[in-house]
Structures are given as structure tokens and as C-alpha cells.
Design a protein around this motif. Structure first.
Motif, PDB file in Angstrom:
ATOM      1  N   ILE A 184      -2.659  11.021   3.294  1.00 46.34           N
ATOM      2  CA  ILE A 184      -2.193   9.704   3.742  1.00 46.34           C
ATOM      3  C   ILE A 184      -2.908   8.595   2.981  1.00 46.34           C
ATOM      4  N   VAL A 185      -4.238   8.732   2.823  1.00 52.58           N
ATOM      5  CA  VAL A 185      -5.018   7.723   2.091  1.00 52.58           C
ATOM      6  C   VAL A 185      -4.520   7.609   0.651  1.00 52.58           C
ATOM      7  N   LYS A 186      -4.317   8.750  -0.008  1.00 52.86           N
ATOM      8  CA  LYS A 186      -3.830   8.737  -1.387  1.00 52.86           C
ATOM      9  C   LYS A 186      -2.439   8.124  -1.466  1.00 52.86           C
ATOM     10  N   ALA A 187      -1.593   8.433  -0.481  1.00 53.87           N
ATOM     11  CA  ALA A 187      -0.237   7.886  -0.467  1.00 53.87           C
ATOM     12  C   ALA A 187      -0.277   6.371  -0.340  1.00 53.87           C
ATOM     13  N   CYS A 188      -1.135   5.876   0.539  1.00 53.45           N
ATOM     14  CA  CYS A 188      -1.261   4.424   0.728  1.00 53.45           C
ATOM     15  C   CYS A 188      -1.743   3.754  -0.550  1.00 53.45           C
ATOM     16  N   GLU A 189      -2.745   4.345  -1.173  1.00 53.46           N
ATOM     17  CA  GLU A 189      -3.296   3.769  -2.399  1.00 53.46           C
ATOM     18  C   GLU A 189      -2.261   3.743  -3.521  1.00 53.46           C
ATOM     19  N   SER A 190      -1.493   4.812  -3.655  1.00 52.66           N
ATOM     20  CA  SER A 190      -0.481   4.867  -4.717  1.00 52.66           C
ATOM     21  C   SER A 190       0.648   3.876  -4.451  1.00 52.66           C
ATOM     22  N   LEU A 191       1.028   3.708  -3.170  1.00 54.57           N
ATOM     23  CA  LEU A 191       2.086   2.758  -2.827  1.00 54.57           C
ATOM     24  C   LEU A 191       1.627   1.321  -3.061  1.00 54.57           C
ATOM     25  N   VAL A 192       0.343   1.045  -2.803  1.00 52.90           N
ATOM     26  CA  VAL A 192      -0.215  -0.278  -3.077  1.00 52.90           C
ATOM     27  C   VAL A 192      -0.205  -0.541  -4.582  1.00 52.90           C
ATOM     28  N   ALA A 193      -0.623   0.456  -5.351  1.00 52.07           N
ATOM     29  CA  ALA A 193      -0.669   0.311  -6.809  1.00 52.07           C
ATOM     30  C   ALA A 193       0.730   0.061  -7.376  1.00 52.07           C
ATOM     31  N   GLU A 194       1.736   0.647  -6.760  1.00 50.62           N
ATOM     32  CA  GLU A 194       3.115   0.472  -7.215  1.00 50.62           C
ATOM     33  C   GLU A 194       3.735  -0.816  -6.682  1.00 50.62           C
ATOM     34  N   GLY A 195       3.007  -1.507  -5.800  1.00 54.78           N
ATOM     35  CA  GLY A 195       3.514  -2.760  -5.241  1.00 54.78           C
ATOM     36  C   GLY A 195       4.567  -2.570  -4.173  1.00 54.78           C
ATOM     37  N   ARG A 196       4.648  -1.387  -3.607  1.00 56.12           N
ATOM     38  CA  ARG A 196       5.688  -1.109  -2.606  1.00 56.12           C
ATOM     39  C   ARG A 196       5.212  -1.409  -1.194  1.00 56.12           C
ATOM     40  N   ILE A 197       3.894  -1.448  -0.993  1.00 59.79           N
ATOM     41  CA  ILE A 197       3.323  -1.905   0.272  1.00 59.79           C
ATOM     42  C   ILE A 197       2.154  -2.831  -0.054  1.00 59.79           C
ATOM     43  N   ARG A 198       1.620  -3.510   0.962  1.00 60.40           N
ATOM     44  CA  ARG A 198       0.503  -4.425   0.751  1.00 60.40           C
ATOM     45  C   ARG A 198      -0.734  -3.914   1.485  1.00 60.40           C
ATOM     46  N   GLU A 199      -1.885  -4.199   0.876  1.00 59.37           N
ATOM     47  CA  GLU A 199      -3.165  -3.780   1.465  1.00 59.37           C
ATOM     48  C   GLU A 199      -3.961  -5.023   1.848  1.00 59.37           C
ATOM     49  N   LYS A 200      -4.557  -4.997   3.056  1.00 60.09           N
ATOM     50  CA  LYS A 200      -5.431  -6.079   3.498  1.00 60.09           C
ATOM     51  C   LYS A 200      -6.763  -5.462   3.898  1.00 60.09           C
ATOM     52  N   VAL A 201      -7.850  -6.118   3.468  1.00 66.99           N
ATOM     53  CA  VAL A 201      -9.188  -5.585   3.728  1.00 66.99           C
ATOM     54  C   VAL A 201      -9.917  -6.504   4.688  1.00 66.99           C
ATOM     55  N   TYR A 202     -10.411  -5.926   5.778  1.00 65.70           N
ATOM     56  CA  TYR A 202     -11.209  -6.656   6.762  1.00 65.70           C
ATOM     57  C   TYR A 202     -12.565  -5.958   6.861  1.00 65.70           C
ATOM     58  N   GLY A 203     -13.544  -6.488   6.116  1.00 63.15           N
ATOM     59  CA  GLY A 203     -14.840  -5.829   6.059  1.00 63.15           C
ATOM     60  C   GLY A 203     -14.700  -4.472   5.372  1.00 63.15           C
ATOM     61  N   LYS A 204     -15.048  -3.404   6.083  1.00 68.06           N
ATOM     62  CA  LYS A 204     -14.901  -2.056   5.542  1.00 68.06           C
ATOM     63  C   LYS A 204     -13.560  -1.425   5.930  1.00 68.06           C
ATOM     64  N   GLN A 205     -12.791  -2.144   6.740  1.00 71.98           N
ATOM     65  CA  GLN A 205     -11.524  -1.608   7.222  1.00 71.98           C
ATOM     66  C   GLN A 205     -10.362  -2.041   6.331  1.00 71.98           C
ATOM     67  N   LYS A 206      -9.528  -1.082   5.952  1.00 68.76           N
ATOM     68  CA  LYS A 206      -8.328  -1.367   5.185  1.00 68.76           C
ATOM     69  C   LYS A 206      -7.102  -1.119   6.051  1.00 68.76           C
ATOM     70  N   VAL A 207      -6.184  -2.063   5.995  1.00 70.27           N
ATOM     71  CA  VAL A 207      -4.926  -1.864   6.710  1.00 70.27           C
ATOM     72  C   VAL A 207      -3.781  -2.040   5.729  1.00 70.27           C
ATOM     73  N   TYR A 208      -2.659  -1.388   6.043  1.00 75.19           N
ATOM     74  CA  TYR A 208      -1.519  -1.393   5.140  1.00 75.19           C
ATOM     75  C   TYR A 208      -0.296  -1.895   5.896  1.00 75.19           C
ATOM     76  N   VAL A 209       0.526  -2.656   5.183  1.00 74.54           N
ATOM     77  CA  VAL A 209       1.710  -3.242   5.804  1.00 74.54           C
ATOM     78  C   VAL A 209       2.851  -3.234   4.797  1.00 74.54           C
ATOM     79  N   ALA A 210       4.076  -3.245   5.310  1.00 79.95           N
ATOM     80  CA  ALA A 210       5.248  -3.239   4.426  1.00 79.95           C
ATOM     81  C   ALA A 210       5.300  -4.502   3.580  1.00 79.95           C
ATOM     82  N   ASP A 211       5.893  -4.419   2.408  1.00 85.45           N
ATOM     83  CA  ASP A 211       6.077  -5.575   1.531  1.00 85.45           C
ATOM     84  C   ASP A 211       7.085  -6.517   2.192  1.00 85.45           C
ATOM     85  N   GLN A 212       6.628  -7.707   2.589  1.00 84.40           N
ATOM     86  CA  GLN A 212       7.472  -8.624   3.337  1.00 84.40           C
ATOM     87  C   GLN A 212       8.584  -9.252   2.498  1.00 84.40           C
TER      88      GLN A 212
END
Length: 212
Positions: free
Chosen positions: A42-70
Motif C-alpha cells: 500500500i505504501v509503495k502504491a501510494c508513493e508511485s501514484l503520487v510520483a505519477e501525479g494521480r493522487i496528492r500527498e500531504k505531510v503533517y509532521g511525521k504523518q503522511k496522508v493521501y487524497v484524490a487529485d481534486q
């Protein structure tokens, strides 16, 4: 977890985030997909989707959250948002009304479930009539000065009373212990808990276990 199955993780994550359209951490996504894929996949999938610009990543301290491309969703104007807010408010009010009605009907159902059926009431009436006739006869004997209570019956009556009083006190104590344990994690007041589970207390009827 097989590698062939993990290869489907990116499409599963993308589909899930697009449908939910709200932010999630990788652990949340893993759990919400019922652990169909491993956390690493799941982590690798999220990272690859972020790199491809298909989802967005937001970082809050040490926590990363992922959301659909609006950008893929249509724009919503202020008027539509106000309409949706009004609809949510109306639905919330309607839900509260329905919840209160369900609570009322549930309380009414519990009341009726404690009532006797017609056949049970007829049987109870017959038993009570027979008992009344027996007690009336005993009353007449007492009025005439007759000794209708033997020492054995008197002793048994005292023992039965002691047994019942002890049982009353024991059950009351056990019930209070259980309710107090529930209340430690219950978010509402004691009175609300009693109403929710239909408990009637001795105090409501102004009674208490007699002294032995």
C-alpha cells in the motif's frame, strides 16, 4: 502476499481514494481495504501514484496522508455548497426526529412485551380467584379465632422471607456493580443508561429491601 496480487494495489488504492474523496493514511487505506494488500504494498502504491501525479500527498509532521487529485472533479460553486449544507441540516434534523421516534417505539415495545397475553391473563385471573377464595376462607377462620397457621408454617414463612430479602439485596448489589462498570465507559449519564436499557429502580417505586 503474492507479488502478482500486490501489483494490483495501485489501481485498488486509486479507485478507493477517488470514490471516498477524503484523506487517508497508508495504514487507514490498508485497513479499509480489509488488508487485501500488505502495508508495504500500500505504501509503495501510494508513493508511485503520487510520483505519477494521480493522487496528492500531504505531510503533517511525521504523518503522511493521501487524497484524490481534486482537479479531476467538477468545480462546485458557493450556491451549490449552501444548498448541500441546507440539505445536510435538514437530513440531520430528520434523522434526530426519526431516532427519537424509534426510541419512543422501542420503549413502548418493551412495555408491551412485559404485558401478559390474553391466555396468560385468563390463567392468572383463575389462579388469583382461587387464591382469593382460599385467603377468604383463612380470614373467616381467623375472625372466628381459629388457629390456621401452624408453627411449621410460621417458621417456613420467616425462612422464606429471609431467603427472598437476601436474594433481593444480592441481586441489587450485583446489578449496581454491573451498571457501574458499564458507566465507566458509557458516554451518557446514568439516568440515560437506565432509560436506554429499560431499567426500573427500587427508588422509582419508593421501596427498599427490608431489614432481616
Amino acid at each position: 502476499m503474492s507479488k502478482s496480487k500486490d501489483s494490483n494495489a495501485p489501481s485498488a488504492v486509486l479507485d478507493y481514494l477517488n470514490k471516498q474523496n477524503r484523506p487517508y493514511s497508508a495504514i487507514d487505506i490498508c485497513n479499509n481495504l480489509h488488508k487485501e494488500f500488505g502495508k508495504t504494498a500500500i505504501v509503495k502504491a501510494c508513493e508511485s501514484l503520487v510520483a505519477e501525479g494521480r493522487i496528492r500527498e500531504k505531510v503533517y509532521g511525521k504523518q503522511k496522508v493521501y487524497v484524490a487529485d481534486q482537479s479531476q472533479f467538477p468545480q462546485v460553486n458557493d450556491s451549490e455548497i449552501r444548498t448541500m449544507d441546507e440539505k445536510i441540516a435538514n437530513l440531520t434534523k430528520e434523522l434526530q426526529s426519526v431516532t427519537e421516534e424509534v426510541k419512543r417505539l422501542d420503549s413502548e415495545m418493551r412495555m408491551f412485551s412485559n404485558c401478559l397475553s390474553t391466555s396468560e391473563a385468563e390463567k392468572k385471573l383463575q389462579e388469583t380467584t382461587t387464591q382469593c377464595a382460599h385467603l377468604k376462607k383463612k380470614l373467616e377462620q381467623l375472625s372466628d379465632g381459629g388457629n390456621v397457621v401452624s408453627p411449621e408454617e410460621k417458621e417456613k414463612a420467616y425462612k422464606d422471607r429471609e431467603t427472598y430479602v437476601k436474594a433481593w439485596r444480592k441481586r441489587k448489589r450485583m446489578t449496581n456493580d454491573i451498571l457501574n462498570a458499564i458507566l465507566e465507559g458509557y458516554p451518557k449519564p446514568k439516568k440515560q443508561l437506565y432509560e436506554d436499557i429499560g431499567i426500573e429502580t427500587d427508588e422509582e417505586y419508593n421501596v427498599k429491601p427490608p431489614d432481616l
